[in-house]
Design a protein around this motif. Structure first.
Motif, PDB file in Angstrom:
ATOM      1  N   UNK A  48      27.799  92.318 -16.296  1.00 41.76           N
ATOM      2  CA  UNK A  48      28.773  91.349 -15.623  1.00 41.76           C
ATOM      3  C   UNK A  48      30.007  90.766 -16.525  1.00 41.76           C
ATOM      4  N   UNK A  49      29.388  90.583 -17.973  1.00 42.18           N
ATOM      5  CA  UNK A  49      30.540  90.343 -19.018  1.00 42.18           C
ATOM      6  C   UNK A  49      31.290  91.384 -19.111  1.00 42.18           C
ATOM      7  N   UNK A  50      31.108  92.839 -19.095  1.00 42.49           N
ATOM      8  CA  UNK A  50      32.171  93.751 -19.085  1.00 42.49           C
ATOM      9  C   UNK A  50      32.987  93.793 -17.938  1.00 42.49           C
ATOM     10  N   UNK A  51      32.427  93.424 -16.825  1.00 45.04           N
ATOM     11  CA  UNK A  51      33.095  93.599 -15.645  1.00 45.04           C
ATOM     12  C   UNK A  51      34.063  92.263 -15.480  1.00 45.04           C
ATOM     13  N   UNK A  52      33.658  90.930 -16.097  1.00 42.68           N
ATOM     14  CA  UNK A  52      34.560  89.844 -16.111  1.00 42.68           C
ATOM     15  C   UNK A  52      35.621  90.007 -17.101  1.00 42.68           C
ATOM     16  N   UNK A  53      35.455  90.748 -18.178  1.00 40.18           N
ATOM     17  CA  UNK A  53      36.562  90.802 -19.258  1.00 40.18           C
ATOM     18  C   UNK A  53      37.148  92.165 -18.861  1.00 40.18           C
ATOM     19  N   UNK A  62      34.547 116.257 -24.666  1.00 41.68           N
ATOM     20  CA  UNK A  62      35.938 116.101 -24.357  1.00 41.68           C
ATOM     21  C   UNK A  62      36.429 114.569 -24.600  1.00 41.68           C
ATOM     22  N   UNK A  63      36.026 113.701 -24.305  1.00 44.88           N
ATOM     23  CA  UNK A  63      36.332 112.497 -24.484  1.00 44.88           C
ATOM     24  C   UNK A  63      36.330 111.722 -25.860  1.00 44.88           C
ATOM     25  N   UNK A  64      35.446 112.457 -26.820  1.00 42.24           N
ATOM     26  CA  UNK A  64      35.203 112.323 -28.208  1.00 42.24           C
ATOM     27  C   UNK A  64      36.570 112.468 -28.807  1.00 42.24           C
ATOM     28  N   UNK A  65      37.335 113.632 -28.401  1.00 41.41           N
ATOM     29  CA  UNK A  65      38.544 114.040 -29.004  1.00 41.41           C
ATOM     30  C   UNK A  65      39.919 113.344 -28.247  1.00 41.41           C
ATOM     31  N   UNK A  66      39.745 112.816 -27.396  1.00 44.54           N
ATOM     32  CA  UNK A  66      40.967 112.301 -26.635  1.00 44.54           C
ATOM     33  C   UNK A  66      40.791 110.776 -26.531  1.00 44.54           C
ATOM     34  N   UNK A  67      41.897 110.062 -26.311  1.00 46.46           N
ATOM     35  CA  UNK A  67      41.934 108.466 -26.051  1.00 46.46           C
ATOM     36  C   UNK A  67      42.801 108.132 -25.133  1.00 46.46           C
ATOM     37  N   UNK A  68      43.169 106.904 -24.617  1.00 41.55           N
ATOM     38  CA  UNK A  68      43.886 106.469 -23.736  1.00 41.55           C
ATOM     39  C   UNK A  68      44.316 105.055 -24.035  1.00 41.55           C
ATOM     40  N   UNK A  69      45.240 104.574 -23.263  1.00 45.39           N
ATOM     41  CA  UNK A  69      45.839 103.165 -22.991  1.00 45.39           C
ATOM     42  C   UNK A  69      46.053 102.954 -21.413  1.00 45.39           C
ATOM     43  N   UNK A  70      45.755 101.862 -21.154  1.00 49.39           N
ATOM     44  CA  UNK A  70      46.007 101.585 -19.739  1.00 49.39           C
ATOM     45  C   UNK A  70      46.294  99.966 -19.506  1.00 49.39           C
ATOM     46  N   UNK A  71      47.069  99.745 -18.730  1.00 51.49           N
ATOM     47  CA  UNK A  71      47.483  98.260 -18.577  1.00 51.49           C
ATOM     48  C   UNK A  71      46.530  97.564 -17.683  1.00 51.49           C
ATOM     49  N   UNK A  72      45.426  98.497 -17.141  1.00 51.78           N
ATOM     50  CA  UNK A  72      44.406  98.098 -16.167  1.00 51.78           C
ATOM     51  C   UNK A  72      43.142  97.614 -17.018  1.00 51.78           C
ATOM     52  N   UNK A  73      43.153  98.112 -18.202  1.00 52.45           N
ATOM     53  CA  UNK A  73      42.004  97.705 -19.066  1.00 52.45           C
ATOM     54  C   UNK A  73      42.289  96.495 -19.814  1.00 52.45           C
ATOM     55  N   UNK A  74      41.034  96.015 -20.131  1.00 53.67           N
ATOM     56  CA  UNK A  74      41.260  94.570 -20.887  1.00 53.67           C
ATOM     57  C   UNK A  74      40.029  94.680 -22.036  1.00 53.67           C
ATOM     58  N   UNK A  75      40.020  93.842 -22.944  1.00 52.65           N
ATOM     59  CA  UNK A  75      38.934  93.582 -23.712  1.00 52.65           C
ATOM     60  C   UNK A  75      38.147  92.489 -23.645  1.00 52.65           C
ATOM     61  N   UNK A  76      36.883  92.153 -24.239  1.00 54.87           N
ATOM     62  CA  UNK A  76      35.891  91.100 -24.030  1.00 54.87           C
ATOM     63  C   UNK A  76      36.837  89.987 -24.928  1.00 54.87           C
ATOM     64  N   UNK A  77      37.133  88.954 -23.959  1.00 54.81           N
ATOM     65  CA  UNK A  77      38.063  87.942 -24.437  1.00 54.81           C
ATOM     66  C   UNK A  77      37.560  86.936 -25.699  1.00 54.81           C
ATOM     67  N   UNK A  83      41.250  86.652 -25.941  1.00 61.44           N
ATOM     68  CA  UNK A  83      41.722  85.864 -24.987  1.00 61.44           C
ATOM     69  C   UNK A  83      42.911  84.960 -25.308  1.00 61.44           C
ATOM     70  N   UNK A  84      43.097  84.791 -26.581  1.00 63.49           N
ATOM     71  CA  UNK A  84      44.285  83.977 -27.136  1.00 63.49           C
ATOM     72  C   UNK A  84      45.474  84.904 -27.521  1.00 63.49           C
ATOM     73  N   UNK A  85      45.274  86.146 -27.185  1.00 68.26           N
ATOM     74  CA  UNK A  85      46.468  87.006 -27.463  1.00 68.26           C
ATOM     75  C   UNK A  85      47.507  86.995 -26.233  1.00 68.26           C
ATOM     76  N   UNK A  86      48.746  87.162 -26.641  1.00 67.69           N
ATOM     77  CA  UNK A  86      49.728  87.230 -25.547  1.00 67.69           C
ATOM     78  C   UNK A  86      49.449  88.636 -24.899  1.00 67.69           C
TER      79      UNK A  86
END
Lengths: 272, 251
Positions: A91-96, B73-88, B130-133
């Motif tokens: 869920x941590x992955x999903x929430x973030x 395949x995924x080892x050799x490529x990468x991507x960016x997406x506005x739908x993806x985020x990171x653990x805040x 979480x504190x980034x713009x």
């Protein structure tokens, strides 16, 4: 079907990716107060409250109950926290909203689960040892000499917790956060039938077959037998492990189906 | 051919998000993937990452079938997406260390610092995400995208929250990678000027179908059906978007 589940060549995993997942969740433990609370505070509170209750029971002249109650509290705490943390970790992955980045990388689900499992085992062990220390220092209940006799039953609890964690995670993949309450509540649903604090024979006759089909029941029955001086219960261990294997395989199959269904519906990239 | 897509279709129930598209990218090409919202660009990219399973069709990357050889395949490529985020709660550095681990990057600390410097967020390395713009998070996504020195980059609106200077920096980095390493890049964007400056070839999508492909001037002529002398991608985009909206409403 092979897309995200396994690495090419079957279930071969890359250790560095498992380690990366473990590191990610260790960072989360360090930075997220709720993880520290779940790992340290609640186990201590749990054993403190139950410890007072056992003092009351001892004063009422039922000292034999004390050790089995405290042992049950400690083992149930381990099972509950382990199965909860497996689902909450996901869920941590999903929430973030981190799922897209994670599963768009070469990481397989098997590697992800292995990484999460390793961190949660450490967390569950820390919580359990802490509980056992409090029980020893405050209530003079020493579970450590019985640790060897309990290990097979603890193993069964962990395996069942893993099966539940996988099944709940699959449900969250497919039905998103509608099922997230199961992460915290699933163990509670099983508790009345798992004979944690009372023997199987206390249950109404019609519920006994259902309870018998839970590995948790066999772990706690085995634990009580060991505490009562009856030695290691091979029967309860064997029933427990057989049921665990069956539930684990079922949970993996269910997870595969739910995960592929989620992937087909595009839910992996839309989860919130 | 670095990327080869044949007859790719994705249906969600009765809705066809991607409709029998075929395309190919040669090594070192920067190709723009254009189209209005709902055209099927993002779904196409997500299928190329194995995040959405196709209803029909095949995706081959580096000559391998994605359905069979996802990991390598995924080892050799990468991507960016506005739908993806990171653990805040994790810091910028912690997040990148985790992803460096997932991609098996050697000397991750050096690589990460190099990328943080390049995208101008080195001073933020110890700041929780979480504190980034939005713009800073976009730059973090770009750092993640370049971590494993990919041979193929799938960029979904990589400059969407960036100011013009930062967007220019990203474009320069992409062009440098293409020049030095012959990196292949698929670049989905709504910014027509940026696409025109960066991409050698364009693919225009609408309603899940490819409606035009070629250089900017070729796409302009195909879609506007006029013999223009200079590319007019903004005009093309508005034309397609209006037609797209009209068709959606009439359905």
């Amino acid at each position: 079907m092979r897309y995200l589940f396994t690495s090419p060549g079957g279930i071969v995993m890359k250790f560095y990716r498992v380690k990366a997942v473990a590191v990610r969740h260790l960072y989360e433990v360090r930075r997220n107060p709720s993880h520290l609370t779940n790992m340290l505070y609640w186990p201590v509170m749990n054993i403190v409250v139950w410890g007072f209750f056992t003092i009351y029971l001892a004063h009422r002249g039922t000292p034999s109950l004390v050790s089995s109650l405290l042992a049950a509290v400690i083992l149930w705490g381990l099972f509950n926290s382990f199965q909860r943390d497996m689902a909450v970790g996901f869920l941590d992955e999903l929430w973030s909203r981190n799922l897209l980045n994670l599963f768009g990388s070469p990481l397989s689900v098997t590697e992800y689960v292995a990484g999460l499992l390793s961190v949660n085992l450490i967390k569950a062990c820390i919580g359990t040892v802490l509980e056992a220390m409090v029980a020893l220092l405050c209530y003079h209940f020493n579970i450590f000499p019985m640790a060897v006799a309990f290990v097979p039953f603890v193993f069964n609890l962990v395996l069942f917790g893993l099966a539940i964690g996988i099944a709940v995670t699959g449900l969250i993949f497919r039905y998103t956060t509608k099922f997230q309450v199961l992460a915290w509540g699933f163990a509670g649903l099983l508790m009345p039938l798992s004979c944690v604090f009372y023997p199987l024979k206390s249950l109404p006759v019609f519920l006994s077959p259902v309870a018998w089909m839970l590995p948790t029941t066999h772990s706690f029955e085995g634990m009580r037998q060991a505490l009562a001086g009856g030695g290691f219960s091979r029967q309860h261990f064997q029933w427990g492990i057989a049921l665990d294997v069956a539930y684990f395989l079922l949970s993996v199959l269910a997870f595969r189906y739910l995960f592929e269904s989620a992937r087909s519906r595009g839910l992996l990239v839309k989860m919130e | 051919m670095v990327l080869s897509v044949e007859g790719l279709t994705k249906e969600f129930g009765r809705f066809r998000a991607v409709d029998n598209i075929s395309l190919g990218l040669e090594r070192g090409e920067i190709v723009g993937l254009l189209g209005p919202n709902g055209a099927g660009k993002t779904t196409t990219i997500h299928m190329m990452l194995g995040l959405i399973s196709p209803s029909r069709g095949t995706i081959r990357i580096f000559g391998q079938d994605l359905a069979e050889e996802r990991e390598s395949i995924l080892q050799r490529l990468n991507f960016t997406s506005p739908h993806a985020a990171f653990p805040g709660r994790l810091t910028v550095l912690e997040n990148l260390l985790v992803y460096a681990g997932l991609y098996g990057v050697s000397d991750p600390a050096d690589r990460i610092m190099d990328l943080l410097e390049r995208f101008g967020i080195a001073r933020l390395k110890d700041k929780p995400v979480s504190r980034l713009s939005s713009g800073e998070t976009t730059r973090l996504g770009l750092c993640k995208g370049f971590l494993n020195d990919p041979e193929l980059l799938l960029l979904d609106e990589p400059t969407v929250y960036l100011d013009p200077e930062a967007a220019l920096q990203v474009r320069e980095t992409l062009l440098e990678m293409q020049r030095l390493r012959r990196t292949t890049i698929l670049f989905a964007s709504h910014n027509m000027r940026e696409v025109q400056r960066t991409c050698s070839r364009l693919i225009f999508m609408s309603h899940g179908r490819i409606i035009a492909s070629g250089t900017a001037i070729e796409v302009t002529r195909q879609i506007l059906r006029e013999n223009r002398e200079v590319p007019a991608l903004d005009e093309v985009f508005v034309h397609v978007a209006r037609r797209h909206r009209h068709e959606v409403l009439s359905r």
